[in-house]
Design an enzyme around this catalytic site. Structure first.
Site, PDB file in Angstrom:
ATOM      1  N   HIS A 163       2.459   3.711  -8.139  1.00  7.29           N
ATOM      2  CA  HIS A 163       2.922   3.098  -6.890  1.00  7.29           C
ATOM      3  C   HIS A 163       4.245   3.771  -6.546  1.00  7.29           C
ATOM      4  CE1 HIS A 163       3.646  -0.460  -4.139  1.00  7.29           C
ATOM      5  NE2 HIS A 163       4.849   0.099  -4.220  1.00  7.29           N
ATOM      6  N   GLY A 223       3.066   7.961  -2.294  1.00  5.72           N
ATOM      7  CA  GLY A 223       1.783   8.241  -2.953  1.00  5.72           C
ATOM      8  C   GLY A 223       0.637   8.414  -1.972  1.00  5.72           C
ATOM      9  N   HIS A 250       5.654  -4.792  -9.113  1.00  3.68           N
ATOM     10  CA  HIS A 250       4.571  -4.214  -8.293  1.00  3.68           C
ATOM     11  C   HIS A 250       3.206  -4.581  -8.882  1.00  3.68           C
ATOM     12  CE1 HIS A 250       7.535  -0.746  -7.194  1.00  3.68           C
ATOM     13  NE2 HIS A 250       7.512  -1.619  -6.204  1.00  3.68           N
ATOM     14  N   ASN A 299       1.051   9.256   1.326  1.00  2.00           N
ATOM     15  CA  ASN A 299       1.318  10.138   2.475  1.00  2.00           C
ATOM     16  C   ASN A 299       1.874  11.515   2.173  1.00  2.00           C
ATOM     17  OD1 ASN A 299       0.640   8.170   4.559  1.00  2.00           O
ATOM     18  ND2 ASN A 299       2.419   7.067   3.785  1.00  2.00           N
ATOM     19  N   GLY A 314       6.889   4.508  -3.693  1.00  2.00           N
ATOM     20  CA  GLY A 314       7.405   4.222  -2.354  1.00  2.00           C
ATOM     21  C   GLY A 314       8.913   4.289  -2.394  1.00  2.00           C
ATOM     22  N   ASN A 315       9.538   3.342  -1.741  1.00  2.00           N
ATOM     23  CA  ASN A 315      10.979   3.252  -1.835  1.00  2.00           C
ATOM     24  C   ASN A 315      11.335   2.782  -3.247  1.00  2.00           C
ATOM     25  OD1 ASN A 315      13.486   3.408  -0.842  1.00  2.00           O
ATOM     26  ND2 ASN A 315      13.446   1.391   0.123  1.00  2.00           N
ATOM     27  N   ASN A 321       6.219 -13.363   2.408  1.00  2.00           N
ATOM     28  CA  ASN A 321       7.076 -12.651   1.462  1.00  2.00           C
ATOM     29  C   ASN A 321       8.516 -12.904   1.902  1.00  2.00           C
ATOM     30  OD1 ASN A 321       8.439 -10.888  -0.165  1.00  2.00           O
ATOM     31  ND2 ASN A 321       7.226  -9.077   0.367  1.00  2.00           N
ATOM     32  N   GLY A 361       4.046   4.318   0.118  1.00  2.00           N
ATOM     33  CA  GLY A 361       4.525   5.272   1.134  1.00  2.00           C
ATOM     34  C   GLY A 361       4.437   6.736   0.723  1.00  2.00           C
TER      35      GLY A 361
HETATM   36  P1  ADP Z   1       8.644   0.112   0.115  1.00  2.00           P
HETATM   37  O1  ADP Z   1       8.916   0.244  -1.349  1.00  2.00           O
HETATM   38  O2  ADP Z   1       9.876  -0.144   0.932  1.00  2.00           O
HETATM   39  O3  ADP Z   1       7.452  -0.758   0.469  1.00  2.00           O
HETATM   40  P2  ADP Z   1       6.951   2.275   1.064  1.00  2.00           P
HETATM   41  O4  ADP Z   1       5.836   2.113   0.121  1.00  2.00           O
HETATM   42  O5  ADP Z   1       6.750   1.908   2.486  1.00  2.00           O
HETATM   43  O6  ADP Z   1       8.273   1.578   0.539  1.00  2.00           O
HETATM   44  O7  ADP Z   1       7.436   3.794   0.992  1.00  2.00           O
HETATM   45  C1  ADP Z   1       8.495   4.257   1.750  1.00  2.00           C
HETATM   46  C2  ADP Z   1       8.734   5.709   1.408  1.00  2.00           C
HETATM   47  O8  ADP Z   1       7.539   6.452   1.715  1.00  2.00           O
HETATM   48  C3  ADP Z   1       9.860   6.318   2.226  1.00  2.00           C
HETATM   49  O9  ADP Z   1      10.739   7.034   1.389  1.00  2.00           O
HETATM   50  C4  ADP Z   1       9.128   7.275   3.131  1.00  2.00           C
HETATM   51  O10 ADP Z   1       9.889   8.398   3.441  1.00  2.00           O
HETATM   52  C5  ADP Z   1       7.931   7.677   2.297  1.00  2.00           C
HETATM   53  N1  ADP Z   1       6.911   8.283   3.152  1.00  2.00           N
HETATM   54  C6  ADP Z   1       6.229   7.729   4.145  1.00  2.00           C
HETATM   55  N2  ADP Z   1       5.454   8.658   4.765  1.00  2.00           N
HETATM   56  C7  ADP Z   1       5.677   9.830   4.129  1.00  2.00           C
HETATM   57  C8  ADP Z   1       5.189  11.161   4.279  1.00  2.00           C
HETATM   58  N3  ADP Z   1       4.324  11.475   5.213  1.00  2.00           N
HETATM   59  N4  ADP Z   1       5.649  12.113   3.424  1.00  2.00           N
HETATM   60  C9  ADP Z   1       6.552  11.792   2.469  1.00  2.00           C
HETATM   61  N5  ADP Z   1       7.045  10.574   2.283  1.00  2.00           N
HETATM   62  C10 ADP Z   1       6.621   9.597   3.093  1.00  2.00           C
END
Ligand code: ADP
Length: 400
Positions: A209, A334, A179, A336, A211-212, A7, A332
């Site tokens: 999905h 979804g 995505h 966690n 995340g960030n 990537n 991230g």
């Molecule tokens: P990217 O789009 O960069 O791949 P990820 O899918 O890794 O991102 O998601 C990152 C996000 O997930 C961050 O904002 C992070 O704070 C959030 N995250 C990770 N673990 C937790 C958690 N336990 N509770 C809430 N948010 C979380």
């Protein structure tokens, strides 16, 4: 097959060497600061990380460092590159040209180049990764896997924008969505869990999905029928730093007041907006949760806005598909955040969503988090875009 998944970004390059059948990861790592100085962080399960500063003026030196790390006597996982069967590349924008992944040849490269205006930040970097691999491993088959391809089954009413039609006809302006590899992976996995992978006709799934970067997709009969991102990844849900959907009037209004040029304006919408923009605290959802817990009202508002928009999209997609059998959370946030999953699904009882609060709170990895009686099943399914890229690569190389 042993597949090297790449990537490539403009100044960084992630890699993963994995088995396309078992999903076993032999090694993964990151090259950073390409074009500045250069550093590789190489990870092998069960061993200490290996970090080394290696000059990387271009992506060629980065790929060269990856090959050295993978074959190194002490830190490596293969004896020679001969053990790598093929290479799979993540490519951001496939425009209308790609509805599936593709063996990389001159025609494929020319088509990716043609999509540069649609993905000006990512496609050139993806191409640099491809060209570096062609230069340094010229005999290896390579495959391009597009973020947009899975969404190409959307019907016209979902992908067309309500602007003069000529911009679609002449300039390819339409919703593409991103995505796609993640939405494809989790929707296929969801169909397996529903026992419907062989006969997906009639199934209705909303994939989230989060995340960030965040997007949702509506998956009917196993195919994407709508998604929240658009021509580019700025559209749809509010994200870490991206604004998501806003009224286009805001752009002219703020440019007029502050004298921004379009670049400055887009920088604000891409890098300073989203939950960071609302909260003023952070783009990271863990920081926001901590700040909200301490009583920070804008952090609470940012999270409320995010939850509200995701919930609204779930309702929209249920309407678009005429129902929903399953909702899937990944990435991230979804995977966690039980708190946010609960907030995003609360109030959806009217359409048959009933979350099992205990299962939701204690969920680790892939799990069903709705109650037995819930008409709509709610799953957490950890995404694995790299595995999907490795599987596509093995499939296409096998066919070729
Ligand atoms: P990217 O789009 O960069 O791949 P990820 O899918 O890794 O991102 O998601 C990152 C996000 O997930 C961050 O904002 C992070 O704070 C959030 N995250 C990770 N673990 C937790 C958690 N336990 N509770 C809430 N948010 C979380």
């Amino acid at each position: 097959m042993k597949i090297l998944v790449i990537n490539a970004g403009s100044s960084s390059l992630k890699y993963q060497l994995m088995d396309s059948v078992t999903g076993e990861v032999f090694s993964k790592g990151l090259c950073e600061r390409i074009g500045i100085d250069g550093r590789i962080t190489h990870r092998v399960p069960g061993r200490d990380n290996w970090v080394s500063d290696i000059p990387m003026p271009t992506h060629n030196e980065a790929i060269s460092a990856v090959i050295e790390a993978l074959t190194d006597a002490e830190h490596g996982v293969v004896k020679t590159v001969d053990e790598i069967d093929a290479i799979g590349h993540r490519v951001l924008h496939g425009g209308m040209a790609f509805t599936d992944s593709c063996i990389i040849d001159d025609a494929c490269i020319a088509a990716i180049e043609k999509c540069i205006p649609l993905g000006p930040l990512h496609n050139p970097a993806n191409l640099m990764g491809i060209r570096a691999c062609q230069k340094l491993m010229p005999t290896k088959k390579q495959v391009a896997v597009f973020d947009t391809a899975f969404h190409m089954t959307m019907p016209p009413e979902a992908y067309i924008y309500a602007i003069p039609y000529e911009y679609y006809e002449k300039n390819d302006v339409r919703r593409y969505g991103f995505h796609g590899t993640s939405h494809r992976y989790i929707s296929q996995r969801c169909l397996e869990l529903l026992g419907r992978s062989e006969n997906p006709e009639g199934t209705k799934i909303v994939t989230c999905h989060l995340g960030n970067g965040s997007s949702c997709a509506a998956i009917k009969d196993g195919k994407c029928v709508d998604t929240t991102m658009g021509l580019g990844p700025l559209a749809g849900l509010p994200m870490g730093t991206r604004c998501g959907d806003i009224d286009a009037t805001i752009i002219e209004y703020l440019m007029g007041i502050y004298g921004y040029d379009i670049k400055e304006m887009l920088n604000i919408l891409n890098k300073k907006s989203g939950v960071l923009g609302i909260s003023g605290v952070s783009s990271d959802f863990r920081d926001l949760a901590a700040a909200a817990y301490e009583g920070n009202e804008r952090a609470t508002l940012a999270l409320d806005k995010f939850n509200y928009e995701v919930k609204k999209v779930i309702g929209e997609y249920a309407a678009a598909m005429g129902g929903v059998d399953a909702i899937v959370f990944t990435a991230g946030v979804g995977e966690n955040s039980p708190v946010l999953r609960e907030k995003m699904t609360s109030g959806l009882e009217f359409m048959g969503v009933e979350l099992d609060k205990e299962k939701n709170a204690n969920c680790h990895g892939e799990e069903l988090i709705s109650t037995e009686n819930s008409k709509v099943k709610v799953y957490v399914i950890p995404t694995n875009e790299e595995l999907m890229i490795a599987m596509d690569t093995a499939r296409l190389v096998g066919e070729n």
